[in-house]
Design an enzyme around this catalytic site. Structure first.
Site, PDB file in Angstrom:
ATOM      1  N   HIS A  78       0.839  -1.198   0.000  1.00 38.43           N
ATOM      2  CA  HIS A  78       0.000   0.000   0.000  1.00 38.43           C
ATOM      3  C   HIS A  78       0.874   1.248   0.000  1.00 38.43           C
ATOM      4  O   HIS A  78       1.977   1.260   0.566  1.00 38.43           O
ATOM      5  CB  HIS A  78      -0.965   0.006   1.186  1.00 38.43           C
ATOM      6  CG  HIS A  78      -0.320   0.030   2.543  1.00 38.43           C
ATOM      7  ND1 HIS A  78       0.075   1.200   3.163  1.00 38.43           N
ATOM      8  CD2 HIS A  78      -0.027  -0.962   3.407  1.00 38.43           C
ATOM      9  CE1 HIS A  78       0.581   0.918   4.352  1.00 38.43           C
ATOM     10  NE2 HIS A  78       0.542  -0.389   4.524  1.00 38.43           N
ATOM     11  N   ASP A  80      -0.350   4.355   0.994  1.00 40.80           N
ATOM     12  CA  ASP A  80      -0.805   5.356   1.960  1.00 40.80           C
ATOM     13  C   ASP A  80      -0.114   5.160   3.302  1.00 40.80           C
ATOM     14  O   ASP A  80       0.484   4.111   3.572  1.00 40.80           O
ATOM     15  CB  ASP A  80      -2.327   5.291   2.133  1.00 40.80           C
ATOM     16  CG  ASP A  80      -2.800   3.918   2.606  1.00 40.80           C
ATOM     17  OD1 ASP A  80      -2.296   2.906   2.086  1.00 40.80           O
ATOM     18  OD2 ASP A  80      -3.667   3.853   3.502  1.00 40.80           O
ATOM     19  N   ASP A 110       6.412   1.319   6.719  1.00 42.04           N
ATOM     20  CA  ASP A 110       5.013   0.921   6.512  1.00 42.04           C
ATOM     21  C   ASP A 110       4.347   1.822   5.487  1.00 42.04           C
ATOM     22  O   ASP A 110       3.595   2.716   5.850  1.00 42.04           O
ATOM     23  CB  ASP A 110       4.271   0.968   7.852  1.00 42.04           C
ATOM     24  CG  ASP A 110       2.872   0.388   7.779  1.00 42.04           C
ATOM     25  OD1 ASP A 110       2.588  -0.368   6.835  1.00 42.04           O
ATOM     26  OD2 ASP A 110       2.059   0.698   8.668  1.00 42.04           O
ATOM     27  N   GLU A 142      -5.118   1.425   2.391  1.00 38.98           N
ATOM     28  CA  GLU A 142      -5.021   0.255   3.267  1.00 38.98           C
ATOM     29  C   GLU A 142      -5.194   0.647   4.720  1.00 38.98           C
ATOM     30  O   GLU A 142      -5.742  -0.123   5.519  1.00 38.98           O
ATOM     31  CB  GLU A 142      -3.667  -0.434   3.055  1.00 38.98           C
ATOM     32  CG  GLU A 142      -3.528  -1.787   3.748  1.00 38.98           C
ATOM     33  CD  GLU A 142      -2.987  -1.713   5.161  1.00 38.98           C
ATOM     34  OE1 GLU A 142      -2.988  -2.753   5.855  1.00 38.98           O
ATOM     35  OE2 GLU A 142      -2.554  -0.618   5.595  1.00 38.98           O
ATOM     36  N   GLU A 143      -4.717   1.838   5.089  1.00 39.04           N
ATOM     37  CA  GLU A 143      -4.742   2.245   6.488  1.00 39.04           C
ATOM     38  C   GLU A 143      -6.125   2.706   6.958  1.00 39.04           C
ATOM     39  O   GLU A 143      -6.304   2.988   8.139  1.00 39.04           O
ATOM     40  CB  GLU A 143      -3.729   3.371   6.728  1.00 39.04           C
ATOM     41  CG  GLU A 143      -2.276   3.006   6.444  1.00 39.04           C
ATOM     42  CD  GLU A 143      -1.697   2.051   7.471  1.00 39.04           C
ATOM     43  OE1 GLU A 143      -2.455   1.555   8.329  1.00 39.04           O
ATOM     44  OE2 GLU A 143      -0.482   1.786   7.410  1.00 39.04           O
ATOM     45  N   GLU A 167       4.419  -6.102   3.886  1.00 40.51           N
ATOM     46  CA  GLU A 167       4.287  -5.428   5.182  1.00 40.51           C
ATOM     47  C   GLU A 167       5.524  -5.700   6.039  1.00 40.51           C
ATOM     48  O   GLU A 167       6.190  -6.727   5.892  1.00 40.51           O
ATOM     49  CB  GLU A 167       3.033  -5.927   5.907  1.00 40.51           C
ATOM     50  CG  GLU A 167       1.725  -5.487   5.285  1.00 40.51           C
ATOM     51  CD  GLU A 167       1.323  -4.076   5.692  1.00 40.51           C
ATOM     52  OE1 GLU A 167       2.078  -3.421   6.434  1.00 40.51           O
ATOM     53  OE2 GLU A 167       0.242  -3.626   5.252  1.00 40.51           O
ATOM     54  N   HIS A 354       3.287   3.359  12.644  1.00 43.85           N
ATOM     55  CA  HIS A 354       2.169   4.057  13.306  1.00 43.85           C
ATOM     56  C   HIS A 354       2.606   4.813  14.551  1.00 43.85           C
ATOM     57  O   HIS A 354       1.827   4.967  15.494  1.00 43.85           O
ATOM     58  CB  HIS A 354       1.059   3.065  13.686  1.00 43.85           C
ATOM     59  CG  HIS A 354       0.388   2.409  12.524  1.00 43.85           C
ATOM     60  ND1 HIS A 354      -0.888   1.876  12.596  1.00 43.85           N
ATOM     61  CD2 HIS A 354       0.798   2.207  11.254  1.00 43.85           C
ATOM     62  CE1 HIS A 354      -1.216   1.355  11.423  1.00 43.85           C
ATOM     63  NE2 HIS A 354      -0.194   1.556  10.594  1.00 43.85           N
TER      64      HIS A 354
END
Length: 381
Positions: A78, A80, A110, A142-143, A167, A354
């Site tokens: 992903h 994003d 990520d 995705e997030e 990932e 994150h």
């Protein structure tokens, strides 16, 4: 392998903001990242398809394909990132910063770093035609909603049989993760003066019964479904937040509960609504009160790749590590639904994702290149 090329590409990707969020005020598009990847891959001979996400301006998937045939490999991820608070960072989150053997930047691990490494890894295969396609697939959102992966169809991975979802796993292969559903329950009663309960219908009292029923359902699910491969081997049901009423001396007229269920492989997310409704209906009828159930997000199925599948056997051999499980959700179920043997494996650690000062360790780059090159050679040559 040219580390400078990887750093140069990752620098460009990190400086292009592509935050996705359930809050409209924080949400933005990923199209600039998609276009940058396309600009790198097209001169290398890849056929480029940029696929807009319906109803989402400035958001798109990228499907870049080199070669043709059958049995090929998808390298997927992903584009994003989660939102960030730059005041909590020790450097600009949108400027790749190298220090102490680490590459700091939002999305560095990520998972924009995976694309930079994958592009570097594929370069030795450009000189000779491939016998099966190599597909670089980059998704949106995705997030938040996973709408990018949800919109994929069989034609997007035509000719491929295997997929790596890059990932951050420290390059340890992962062959399973739990699914997730998020639900909201709203109970609408009738407010009134608290001195006489007969004047109203207390929504909070009803919610107490509902929560007791859901706790019983949680126990039943744990007894019925168990997967020893996970640290928490059973499904979980978590009460996340509750809101109700407005004053101590007023009968609560409305109460709302948000919760999630993490499902184990083998469970059918679609059956959960019926099981939850079986808890709600008796309470609603007994109390003559309105109880509504809704999804807070589209559910994500649990994912599990058989331990004896070809891709699991290969990556275990290449990494020297047995395939494990992860607690976080990924886009892997969508690739399985398209008929691909799928593994979750990529550079960096989810522990750095994150949060402020997200980074990828430099020593993750070369091992990832080595593994990806071996997989390309096996499945595409």
């Amino acid at each position: 392998m040219n580390t400078k090329n990887v750093l140069s590409m990752l620098t460009e990707l990190v400086k292009l903001p592509s935050v996705s969020s359930t809050l409209p005020s924080r949400d933005m598009g990923n199209i600039k990242v998609i276009e940058q990847l396309a600009n790198w891959l097209e001169p290398l001979g890849f056929t480029i398809r940029i696929l807009p996400i319906a109803g989402s301006p400035n958001k798109a998937n990228l499907v870049a394909t080199l070669g043709s045939g059958s049995g090929g490999l998808v390298l997927a991820g992903h584009t994003d990132t989660v939102p960030c608070d730059d005041t909590l960072w020790h450097s600009d989150p949108f400027a790749l910063t190298e220090r102490d053997g680490r590459l700091y930047g939002l999305g560095s691990t990520d998972m924009k770093g995976f694309f930079a490494i994958a592009i570097e890894a594929l370069k030795p295969f450009l000189e000779k035609p491939l016998s099966a396609p190599l597909i670089i697939l980059a998704t949106a959102d995705e997030e938040s909603s996973m709408d990018g992966a949800r919109s994929l169809v069989h034609a997007d991975v035509s000719g491929a049989r295997y997929a790596v979802v890059g990932e951050p796993t420290g390059l340890k292969p992962m062959r399973a993760h739990k699914g997730i559903v998020m639900k909201g329950i709203t109970i609408t009663g009738r407010s009134g003066h608290s001195s006489n309960p007969l004047l109203g219908n207390n929504a909070m009292d009803a919610m107490h019964e509902v929560m007791s029923g859901l706790m019983q359902l949680r126990q039943e699910l744990a007894l019925k479904y168990q997967h020893p491969g996970f640290g928490v081997p059973t499904p979980t049901l978590n009460f996340g937040c509750i809101h109700g009423g407005d004053n101590p001396n007023r009968i609560c007229g409305q109460c709302e509960l948000h919760f999630d269920i993490r499902t184990t492989p083998g469970m059918d997310n679609g059956e959960l609504d019926e099981l939850i409704q079986n808890v709600l209906t008796p309470v609603a009828e007994r109390r003559a009160i309105n109880i509504g159930l809704r999804a807070l997000m589209p559910g994500l199925a649990a994912y599990e790749e058989p331990e004896n599948s070809d891709i699991v056997t290969l990556v275990e051999h290449l990494t020297g590590q047995p395939a494990g499980t992860v607690g976080f959700a990924t886009e892997a179920p969508f690739f399985q639904q398209l008929g691909l043997q799928t593994i979750v494996m990529g550079p960096g650690s989810i522990d750095q994702a994150h949060q402020p000062d997200e980074y990828m360790a430099l020593d993750q780059i070369q091992p990832t290149v080595d593994v990806l090159q071996a997989m390309i050679k096996r499945y595409c040559q």
